[in-house]
Write an enzyme that holds these catalytic residues in place. Structure first.
Site, mmCIF file in Angstrom:
data_model
loop_
_atom_site.group_PDB
_atom_site.id
_atom_site.type_symbol
_atom_site.label_atom_id
_atom_site.label_comp_id
_atom_site.label_asym_id
_atom_site.label_seq_id
_atom_site.Cartn_x
_atom_site.Cartn_y
_atom_site.Cartn_z
ATOM 1 N N GLY A 1 -34.917 10.686 -12.785
ATOM 2 C CA GLY A 1 -34.296 11.662 -11.897
ATOM 3 C C GLY A 1 -34.278 13.007 -12.589
ATOM 4 C CB SER A 2 -35.267 15.723 -12.950
ATOM 5 O OG SER A 2 -36.251 15.101 -12.167
ATOM 6 C CG ASN A 3 -30.135 18.069 -11.088
ATOM 7 O OD1 ASN A 3 -30.299 17.475 -10.030
ATOM 8 N ND2 ASN A 3 -29.101 17.832 -11.891
#
Length: 761
Positions: free
Chosen positions: A202-204
């Site tokens: 996941g990531s932003n």
């Protein structure tokens, strides 16, 4: 003036080794605070040499373990019933990787990488092995592999296998058990194996243009990966004077910067919503489960005998042979659910990143890009990124989003015509018709994938972002549409984390977040990242407190203590005394979002996708039931309802702030809620890993970063959790990019590594 002369003198002193050895026979490794290596060399081969040596100093055991995994030797050394660092059963891992190695797919793909990429890998291997030879296996500092017979010099093929593994993380690598379990009807069912972690990459990512800043470009990178396995980041700066100068982090064992910046451009990646694999549903020949029909013509599956070695409890080694099956499109896969191999149907996995070694050149090209247009051309030219979006900004204040990567060529018309079977989150195509195979585009780098013109990108002077939803609301003022649905959805509900991220940007741009005048600076970008807002609490905490205060007994359960804890909670993912109630909220909100509970106060509205759904519908009996169930779960686990977040969310004893994405948290730390006794709650398993905030000014980059779990996986290393202490205090590591910044570091050390054996400085 005096200060400038001192800085210049220091720069010349520390440039000395690199300049004096510019002939190309070595690399200079300068380490700054927190063990971050800055590797400088005259060419790619020597650059790899320095990086490989530095990485081995910090993570020799982890790389040796990766090599054992990819060589299909885990069962030989550790037994077939143990698990890999990533949680797969050793025997499953070995059978899967041995099948891959026997296929020759990686060797055939070695024609893809450029000479520079091959030189980089060659140097990396030499540097790693040089450290291993100098130290000796018996003298390794990490006790996990000191003196171990399974530690050996690595080869270039080992590194290319690792590159291929990274490219296939969301493809074949994620289907190891279904590949190994695929056996014809009537075969003995395989033993139940250890389940893999629930946590996916996941990531932003946020990229800011000049309208959102003081006129510069800025990037926030915030990937979320596992903390306790080999999918960790390693931070470095790589410099070839006049050709390459990039700082950031890459995944263990891959000698490139995957997320980072140079002097003009910064970029990050987020896990894309696009599917990188499809499943082909085969129609089998009646009475023959090993043959299938395509356009009415029978084809025989390819049976492959896979043999691996396994260590018995008495130490003896025995071979284990399993027959696995494939077609020209890929391996057969099976599970107990919709992908069962029956007398009439079977299923094949087709992975668009199979054979993708071009990703090394792709990341090198990104690192060389000096502007957003340069970056876009690099993505189009190579089109080798696997499973990630790209967000970037440059020194002109231009922001950029792209999902130009490797995606199977399945148009919506194709999908409508060929989709087969239930919706299981994977696209299942009809394998009985050749017309349902992947198509191709003239502008695609490889056959069978969507060309760059079909994939979305956006250039803005205000902002773009992605928090793992589809490209649609990269910027709500300019929704992206028109891309095939295999890339992602349009007009659908966004995750709480996406909605919070968009809200954080909007609040900073109008100054309503309390951080000062509107617009982003480097310091307000840092503060926004670690604000630890919790969207579900912001929208529903007061209503839930009102519910439990009015009903001290819910479903026959006394909820007064839990209610009092929530009333004192800060409503954020911060640690400390005001975190009491945060862990209870996490457990409650997970139960309240059960499918049979109508928990949203305001349902999803396509006309307002950034702010809906929202709130908590306390009028629904299921919400009160969820609250009571949460209290019961805490009692069963023996955990106080007002336990501090510090006591359940930690790494090496260090309290770790943040909270889970499903709660509506941006700074993701994925420790699940109760029930589990406190002494059984492990260290943080997943979440914010490497954080980078960079401003691209016309005078060079200004940056700060945190590699939360540190540079080294060796618990005895001083750089194992030194940055975790900083993270716990919301402090950052100031970037050291220029020669003057590196020279001024108070903890600077310098080492020269020569290509020729025996030469050390």
């Amino acid at each position: 003036m005096v200060r400038r002369l001192i800085a210049l003198s220091l720069t010349l002193v520390f440039l000395g080794p690199a300049v004096s050895h510019a002939g190309g026979d070595g690399a200079t490794i300068r380490r700054t605070s927190y063990g971050i290596p800055h590797v400088r060399a005259a060419d790619h081969r020597n650059l790899g040499l320095g990086l490989g040596y530095a990485f081995a100093e910090d993570n020799v055991c982890m790389m040796a373990d990766i090599v054992v995994t990819l060589s299909a030797e885990r069962s030989r050394w550790f037994g077939q019933d143990a698990t890999t660092e990533s949680g797969e059963n050793n025997l499953v891992s070995d059978l899967y990787h041995q099948r891959l190695n026997q296929s020759g797919v990686i060797e055939r793909a070695l024609s893809q990488p450029s000479r520079q990429a091959r030189d980089l890998v060659r140097g990396y291997v030499t540097g790693f092995n040089r450290y291993l030879a100098k130290t000796g296996v018996d003298g390794l500092p990490d006790t996990r592999c000191r003196g171990a017979a399974w530690v050996r010099p690595i080869t270039e093929l080992d590194v290319w296998r690792r590159v291929h593994q990274v490219a296939g993380l969301t493809g074949g690598e994620g289907f190891q058990e279904p590949v190994v379990a695929a056996q014809p009807p009537g075969s003995p069912a395989p033993a139940k194996l250890v389940e893999r972690s629930e946590h996916r990459p996941g990531s932003n990512g946020i990229a800011l243009g000049r309208q959102a800043t003081t006129g510069t470009g800025m990037v926030l990178g915030n990937p979320h990966l596992q903390w306790d396995d080999d999918w960790r980041f390693y931070q470095s700066q790589l410099t070839i004077p006049g050709e390459l100068n990039v700082s950031g982090a890459g995944l263990y064992g891959v000698p490139v910067i995957a997320i980072g910046h140079n002097d003009r451009l910064g970029w990050t990646h987020t896990a894309s919503d696009a599917q990188t694999v499809t499943i082909s549903r085969l129609t089998l020949v009646p009475g023959d489960p090993l043959s299938y029909l395509v356009d009415g013509r029978a084809h025989r599956m390819i049976a492959e005998e896979i043999t691996v070695s396994a260590r018995r409890p008495d130490g003896s080694i025995t071979p284990i042979t399993r027959t696995l099956y494939r077609t020209p499109d890929g391996p057969l896969v099976a599970d107990p659910g919709p992908l069962q191999w029956t007398s009439t149907t079977a299923h094949v996995l087709r992975d668009a990143n199979s054979g993708n070694l071009a990703v090394v050149d792709q990341w090198l090209a990104i690192a060389r890009a000096r502007s957003v247009p340069d970056l876009h051309r690099a993505l189009v030219r190579h089109q080798a990124l696997p499973w990630v979006n790209t967000l970037a900004a440059d020194s002109t204040g231009t922001a950029y989003y792209s999902d130009i990567q490797v995606v199977p060529h399945v148009t919506d018309e194709h999908r409508t015509r060929c989709a087969s079977g239930p919706d299981i989150g994977l696209l299942i195509l009809d394998g009985s018709r050749s017309s349902c195979g992947w198509g191709t585009d003239a502008d695609a780098v490889r056959p069978g994938v969507l060309g760059p013109d079909r994939l979305p990108h956006l250039i803005r002077d205000d902002h773009v972002s992605n928090m793992n939803n589809s490209p649609w609301l990269t910027n709500p003022a300019a929704p992206l549409t028109g891309y095939p649905s295999i890339v992602g959805s349009i007009g659908t509900e966004r995750s709480p984390r996406t909605r919070l991220g968009l809200d954080m940007i909007a609040d900073r741009l109008d100054g309503s977040d309390g951080l000062g005048r509107p617009g982003f600076t480097l310091s307000t970008l840092e503060a926004t990242m670690f604000g630890n807002r919790n969207l579900s609490a912001e929208e529903g905490l007061n209503d839930v407190i009102a519910l439990c205060q009015a009903n001290p007994t819910l479903n026959g359960v006394d909820v007064r203590e839990a209610c009092a804890a929530l009333a004192k909670w800060s409503g954020t993912g911060d640690t400390g005394e005001r975190s009491r109630g945060a862990f209870f909220w996490r457990t409650f909100i997970n139960l309240a979002r059960r499918p049979n509970v109508n928990s949203w106060l305001v349902p999803y509205d396509p006309a307002d996708p950034v702010h809906t759904p929202r709130g908590i519908n306390t009028a629904d009996p299921g919400v009160g039931r969820a609250f009571a169930d949460a209290v019961t779960a805490f009692a069963k686990a023996g955990i106080p309802v007002d336990v501090r977040l510090d006591d359940v969310q930690h790494y090496e004893g260090i309290p770790i702030h943040g909270c889970r994405g499903p709660e509506g948290c941006f700074n993701v730390i994925s420790v699940p809620g109760a029930p589990r006794p406190l002494d059984q709650i492990p260290d943080v398993p997943h979440g914010t890993s490497f954080v980078m905030a960079v401003e691209l000014t016309k005078n060079g980059p200004r940056s700060s970063s945190l590699l939360v779990y540190g540079q080294s996986a060796d618990k005895a290393s001083p750089h194992h959790h030194d940055q975790a202490h900083l993270y716990g205090e919301k402090k950052w590591v100031s970037g050291r990019f220029s020669e003057q910044e590196i020279a001024r570091d108070p903890n600077l050390t310098v080492r020269y590594v020569s290509w020729r054996a025996g030469r050390w400085r």
